[in-house]
Motif scaffolding. Structure first.
Motif, short mmCIF file in Angstrom:
data_model
loop_
_atom_site.label_atom_id
_atom_site.label_comp_id
_atom_site.label_asym_id
_atom_site.label_seq_id
_atom_site.Cartn_x
_atom_site.Cartn_y
_atom_site.Cartn_z
N LEU A 7 0.84 -1.20 0.00
CA LEU A 7 0.00 0.00 0.00
C LEU A 7 0.87 1.25 0.00
O LEU A 7 1.85 1.33 0.76
N PHE A 8 0.48 2.27 -0.79
CA PHE A 8 1.30 3.48 -0.86
C PHE A 8 0.51 4.62 -1.46
O PHE A 8 -0.62 4.45 -1.91
N GLY A 9 1.15 5.81 -1.47
CA GLY A 9 0.51 7.01 -2.02
C GLY A 9 -0.19 7.79 -0.92
O GLY A 9 0.41 8.19 0.07
N SER A 10 -1.49 8.02 -1.08
CA SER A 10 -2.39 8.66 -0.12
C SER A 10 -2.30 10.18 -0.16
O SER A 10 -1.52 10.78 -0.90
N ARG A 11 -3.12 10.79 0.69
CA ARG A 11 -3.25 12.26 0.74
C ARG A 11 -2.19 12.83 1.67
O ARG A 11 -2.42 13.03 2.85
N THR A 12 -1.03 13.10 1.11
CA THR A 12 0.11 13.58 1.89
C THR A 12 1.06 14.35 0.99
O THR A 12 1.14 14.07 -0.21
N CYS A 13 1.79 15.27 1.57
CA CYS A 13 2.80 16.00 0.82
C CYS A 13 3.96 15.09 0.39
O CYS A 13 4.72 15.44 -0.51
N GLU A 14 4.08 13.94 1.03
CA GLU A 14 5.15 12.99 0.71
C GLU A 14 4.67 11.86 -0.21
O GLU A 14 5.26 10.79 -0.27
N HIS A 15 3.63 12.15 -0.93
CA HIS A 15 3.00 11.19 -1.84
C HIS A 15 4.01 10.59 -2.83
O HIS A 15 4.10 9.38 -3.00
N ASP A 16 4.77 11.46 -3.50
CA ASP A 16 5.69 10.98 -4.54
C ASP A 16 6.82 10.13 -3.97
O ASP A 16 7.25 9.16 -4.59
N VAL A 17 7.31 10.50 -2.79
CA VAL A 17 8.37 9.72 -2.15
C VAL A 17 7.84 8.33 -1.79
O VAL A 17 8.56 7.33 -1.93
N SER A 18 6.60 8.26 -1.38
CA SER A 18 5.97 6.98 -1.05
C SER A 18 5.95 6.06 -2.27
O SER A 18 6.20 4.85 -2.16
N HIS A 44 4.60 7.61 3.48
CA HIS A 44 5.41 8.59 4.19
C HIS A 44 4.52 9.78 4.50
O HIS A 44 3.90 10.35 3.61
N GLY A 45 4.44 10.14 5.77
CA GLY A 45 3.65 11.31 6.15
C GLY A 45 2.24 10.97 6.59
O GLY A 45 1.92 9.82 6.94
N MET A 46 1.40 11.99 6.55
CA MET A 46 0.03 11.87 7.04
C MET A 46 -0.78 10.89 6.21
O MET A 46 -0.45 10.57 5.07
N ASN A 47 -1.88 10.42 6.82
CA ASN A 47 -2.83 9.53 6.15
C ASN A 47 -2.17 8.26 5.62
O ASN A 47 -2.40 7.84 4.48
N GLY A 48 -1.33 7.67 6.46
CA GLY A 48 -0.69 6.43 6.05
C GLY A 48 0.39 5.98 7.02
O GLY A 48 0.37 4.86 7.53
N GLU A 49 1.36 6.87 7.29
CA GLU A 49 2.44 6.55 8.23
C GLU A 49 2.05 6.91 9.65
O GLU A 49 2.73 6.52 10.60
N ASP A 50 0.97 7.63 9.83
CA ASP A 50 0.61 8.25 11.11
C ASP A 50 -0.31 7.41 11.98
O ASP A 50 -0.81 7.90 12.99
N LYS A 55 9.74 23.60 12.08
CA LYS A 55 9.27 22.39 11.41
C LYS A 55 7.76 22.21 11.60
O LYS A 55 7.25 22.37 12.71
N PRO A 56 7.04 21.83 10.55
CA PRO A 56 5.67 21.34 10.75
C PRO A 56 5.77 20.05 11.57
O PRO A 56 6.63 19.20 11.31
N ALA A 57 4.90 19.89 12.54
CA ALA A 57 5.03 18.74 13.45
C ALA A 57 4.76 17.41 12.77
O ALA A 57 5.29 16.38 13.18
N ASN A 58 3.95 17.41 11.71
CA ASN A 58 3.51 16.14 11.14
C ASN A 58 3.94 15.93 9.70
O ASN A 58 3.21 15.33 8.91
N LEU A 59 5.11 16.39 9.35
CA LEU A 59 5.65 16.17 8.01
C LEU A 59 7.05 15.59 8.11
O LEU A 59 7.75 15.77 9.11
N GLY A 60 7.46 14.93 7.05
CA GLY A 60 8.81 14.41 6.96
C GLY A 60 9.44 14.82 5.66
O GLY A 60 8.95 15.72 4.97
N SER A 61 10.56 14.16 5.30
CA SER A 61 11.27 14.44 4.05
C SER A 61 11.73 15.89 3.96
O SER A 61 11.94 16.41 2.86
N SER A 62 11.85 16.57 5.09
CA SER A 62 12.32 17.96 5.18
C SER A 62 11.36 18.96 4.54
O SER A 62 11.72 20.12 4.34
N ILE A 63 10.14 18.54 4.22
CA ILE A 63 9.17 19.45 3.64
C ILE A 63 8.72 20.46 4.69
O ILE A 63 8.37 20.10 5.81
#
Length: 386
Positions: A8-19, A109-115, A190-198
């Motif tokens: 499973l991968f993707g989802s509604r997150t700023c880290e979508h492409d990295v996923s 990676h990030g919200m709606n999946g890793e969280d 830093k935004p508390a709920n983001l990764g990949s340095s976004i």
């Protein structure tokens, strides 16, 4: 019979492409002699898809959803069931089909999946999955809650200030005054709920801090501001395990580290399919034996404190002026699943996936040993009135 493994991968997150990159790496690494693996893509809109086209990176550059099937997830008898949303009509009319999976490998990676959101859904359906559980996933996603837990466990962390976006919008000057009083410049926002340095910015003065807070507030409601370290090195270490069994990998030091690694530093070097593997790095990290021993022990301790499962990566900050080692953060689903940290110690990517599946099944078996019902007389005695 091969085990059906849904990636499973993707989802509604700023880290979508990295996923996407990490997931396709994992899909192709899974041993085809053991697993009938298949990708399950969650789009930016939250729709679920399956299909052969998802196995090719080119699909995601300009997605054509006519090439794949939209499905809806459910659970049945401890398996993930993916049902086609529509039956095929016309001359070749066919009833809607369903696909099942024995084990799920979340590679978000990030919200709606890793969280912890996907993990909670799988827990409700009693489906084994390879990532950390709800607790570790949720705490590991929120940097503020994570640091509070680390402090409570006695782990060394960099001094910080946390705030809510509403505080920033209500009184900007008061927020900056509070930060400046608590920690000196430079600081990292830093935004508390983001990764990949976004969304992460460095601030060396008041004007830069104001801009950095605006950027962070655009990404998340919760914001973390950490004291910067002048002579800083980053060292990362991975852990793999479940319950009392925890192994640690070799260490690494990103060689392009300066102020911090930006999103482009991490993912845009070299081939777009290599992910974190393509990042310039030094393996093992060029640190003294005592520091390496300390980092590896902390890695085990953090893994156990968050009741982790599967593979994680923990990032450390080394202060070369004081010699202090700080726990930076935990990545409960690390980029590329941190496979490059395990190969030097003799664990190949496919062997790592085998262990993750093993731990997923063990966790499910452990959960099934617990009691989930309790007979009481409440309903018999009550009459439904307050």
């Amino acid at each position: 019979m091969k085990m059906r493994l849904a990636v499973l991968f993707g989802s509604r997150t700023c880290e979508h492409d990295v996923s996407i990159i990490s997931a396709l790496q994992a899909y192709h690494a899974a041993n085809s002699a053991k697993y009938d693996a298949f990708p399950v893509y969650i789009s930016r809109e939250g729709n679920w898809y399956v299909g052969e086209a998802l196995k090719n990176m080119n699909f995601y550059k300009k997605p054509d959803f006519s090439l794949v099937k939209q499905v809806t997830p459910s659970g049945q008898n401890g398996k993930l069931v993916l049902n086609e949303t529509e039956s095929r009509k016309g001359l070749f009319k066919k009833a809607a089909e369903s696909i099942t999976a024995d084990v799920v490998m979340p590679v978000f990676h990030g919200m709606n999946g890793e969280d912890g959101t996907i993990q909670g859904m799988l827990e409700l359906w009693d489906i084994p999955y390879t990532s950390c559980g709800v607790l570790g996933s949720a705490v590991g996603m929120d940097k503020i809650a994570m640091k509070q837990l680390f402090r409570g466990c006695g782990f060394p962390v960099v001094p910080d200030v946390s705030l809510d976006r509403s505080e920033w919008y209500e009184d900007r000057s008061a927020v900056i005054d509070r930060i400046e009083k608590a920690i000196p410049y430079p600081v990292f926002v830093k935004p508390a709920n983001l990764g990949s340095s976004i969304g992460i910015s460095r601030a060396d003065d008041r004007n830069a801090l104001e801009n950095a807070l605006d950027v962070a507030a655009s990404y998340d409601r919760r914001i973390l501001v950490e004291r910067g370290i002048s002579k800083l090195r980053e060292v990362n270490c991975s852990a793999l395990g479940y319950a009392g069994e925890v192994m640690v990998s070799t260490t690494e030091m990103p060689s392009s580290w300066e102020a911090f690694l930006s999103f482009d530093d991490k993912y845009m070097h070299g081939s777009g399919t290599k992910g974190m593997e393509a990042l310039a790095r030094k393996i093992p990290a060029p640190i003294d034996e005592a520091s390496e021993k300390r980092i590896k022990q902390l890695t085990k301790d953090v893994f156990r404190a968050l009741d982790c499962k599967g593979v994680v990566r923990i990032d450390y900050l080394l202060d070369d002026e004081t010699g202090e080692i700080y726990v930076g953060e935990i990545n409960t689903i690390p980029g590329s699943l941190a496979f490059y940290l395990w190969e030097p110690v003799g664990i190949t990517f496919d062997a790592m996936i085998d262990k993750m599946v093993e731990y997923a099944l063990r966790a499910q078996a452990d959960k099934r040993q617990s009691v989930f019902s309790y007979n009481s007389a409440i309903l018999e005695r009550g009459n439904g009135k307050k």
